[in-house]
Design a protein around this motif. Sequence first.
Motif, mmCIF file in Angstrom:
data_model
loop_
_atom_site.group_PDB
_atom_site.id
_atom_site.type_symbol
_atom_site.label_atom_id
_atom_site.label_comp_id
_atom_site.label_asym_id
_atom_site.label_seq_id
_atom_site.Cartn_x
_atom_site.Cartn_y
_atom_site.Cartn_z
ATOM 1 N N UNK A 88 49.152 -14.826 143.365
ATOM 2 C CA UNK A 88 48.126 -15.798 142.986
ATOM 3 C C UNK A 88 48.734 -17.154 142.656
ATOM 4 N N UNK A 89 49.901 -17.155 142.052
ATOM 5 C CA UNK A 89 50.534 -18.417 141.666
ATOM 6 C C UNK A 89 51.057 -19.194 142.876
ATOM 7 N N UNK A 90 51.121 -18.566 144.051
ATOM 8 C CA UNK A 90 51.648 -19.219 145.248
ATOM 9 C C UNK A 90 50.570 -19.742 146.190
ATOM 10 N N UNK A 91 49.310 -19.620 145.826
ATOM 11 C CA UNK A 91 48.225 -20.107 146.684
ATOM 12 C C UNK A 91 48.346 -21.605 146.912
ATOM 13 N N UNK A 92 48.714 -22.360 145.904
ATOM 14 C CA UNK A 92 48.796 -23.819 146.033
ATOM 15 C C UNK A 92 49.815 -24.240 147.087
ATOM 16 N N UNK A 93 50.782 -23.391 147.387
ATOM 17 C CA UNK A 93 51.808 -23.744 148.371
ATOM 18 C C UNK A 93 51.246 -23.832 149.784
ATOM 19 N N UNK A 94 50.059 -23.272 150.007
ATOM 20 C CA UNK A 94 49.439 -23.339 151.330
ATOM 21 C C UNK A 94 48.995 -24.752 151.694
ATOM 22 N N UNK A 95 48.960 -25.638 150.728
ATOM 23 C CA UNK A 95 48.581 -27.018 151.000
ATOM 24 C C UNK A 95 49.708 -27.779 151.716
ATOM 25 N N UNK A 96 50.919 -27.246 151.658
ATOM 26 C CA UNK A 96 52.066 -27.849 152.325
ATOM 27 C C UNK A 96 51.860 -27.733 153.840
ATOM 28 N N UNK A 97 52.033 -28.837 154.570
ATOM 29 C CA UNK A 97 51.818 -28.783 156.021
ATOM 30 C C UNK A 97 52.647 -27.688 156.691
ATOM 31 N N UNK A 98 52.023 -27.008 157.610
ATOM 32 C CA UNK A 98 52.610 -25.948 158.430
ATOM 33 C C UNK A 98 52.966 -24.679 157.653
ATOM 34 N N UNK A 99 52.655 -24.610 156.374
ATOM 35 C CA UNK A 99 52.926 -23.404 155.594
ATOM 36 C C UNK A 99 52.024 -22.256 156.048
ATOM 37 N N UNK A 100 50.801 -22.579 156.470
ATOM 38 C CA UNK A 100 49.878 -21.547 156.925
ATOM 39 C C UNK A 100 50.342 -20.895 158.225
ATOM 40 N N UNK A 101 51.123 -21.619 159.010
ATOM 41 C CA UNK A 101 51.612 -21.054 160.266
ATOM 42 C C UNK A 101 52.469 -19.811 160.034
ATOM 43 N N UNK A 102 53.086 -19.754 158.888
ATOM 44 C CA UNK A 102 53.897 -18.598 158.522
ATOM 45 C C UNK A 102 53.033 -17.328 158.452
ATOM 46 N N UNK A 103 51.750 -17.500 158.126
ATOM 47 C CA UNK A 103 50.823 -16.375 157.968
ATOM 48 C C UNK A 103 49.763 -16.348 159.057
ATOM 49 N N UNK A 104 50.004 -17.008 160.175
ATOM 50 C CA UNK A 104 49.006 -17.137 161.231
ATOM 51 C C UNK A 104 48.456 -15.787 161.675
ATOM 52 N N UNK A 105 49.326 -14.870 161.970
ATOM 53 C CA UNK A 105 48.921 -13.556 162.460
ATOM 54 C C UNK A 105 48.043 -12.823 161.440
ATOM 55 N N UNK A 106 48.447 -12.872 160.178
ATOM 56 C CA UNK A 106 47.691 -12.171 159.151
ATOM 57 C C UNK A 106 46.354 -12.832 158.861
ATOM 58 N N UNK A 107 46.291 -14.158 158.975
ATOM 59 C CA UNK A 107 45.051 -14.870 158.687
ATOM 60 C C UNK A 107 44.026 -14.729 159.801
ATOM 61 N N UNK A 108 44.443 -14.915 161.035
ATOM 62 C CA UNK A 108 43.476 -15.053 162.117
ATOM 63 C C UNK A 108 43.365 -13.855 163.062
ATOM 64 N N UNK A 109 44.318 -12.967 163.045
ATOM 65 C CA UNK A 109 44.299 -11.892 164.037
ATOM 66 C C UNK A 109 44.126 -10.497 163.448
ATOM 67 N N UNK A 110 44.430 -10.321 162.195
ATOM 68 C CA UNK A 110 44.326 -8.967 161.609
ATOM 69 C C UNK A 110 43.178 -8.869 160.653
#
Length: 82
Positions: A60-82
């Motif tokens: 929960x304390x790491x949610x704010x780190x998703x605002x960093x550009x391209x940080x979401x790409x690290x979780x692309x598969x988990x966010x959009x495909x699974x």
Amino acid sequence: MKNIYIYYLTITIPIAILIWLTKTETISSIYFVAILFFYLFIFRTFVDGKRLLDKELILKKDIWKLIIPFKRLQYFKELYLK
């Protein structure tokens, strides 16, 4: 929010409403940009963070780190495909 269809609806409906408001000319360009920035940086960070938190991929304390550009790409598969 474990259902991927609910996730996709959650992230697309606000954009659809924003596009509809611009087509009907009920929103000025300044408000459009302000709402778009809110959507991209606040809303999507929260929604994506909530999904990753539900999947137990981040803390929960790491949610704010998703605002960093391209940080979401690290979780692309988990966010959009699974």
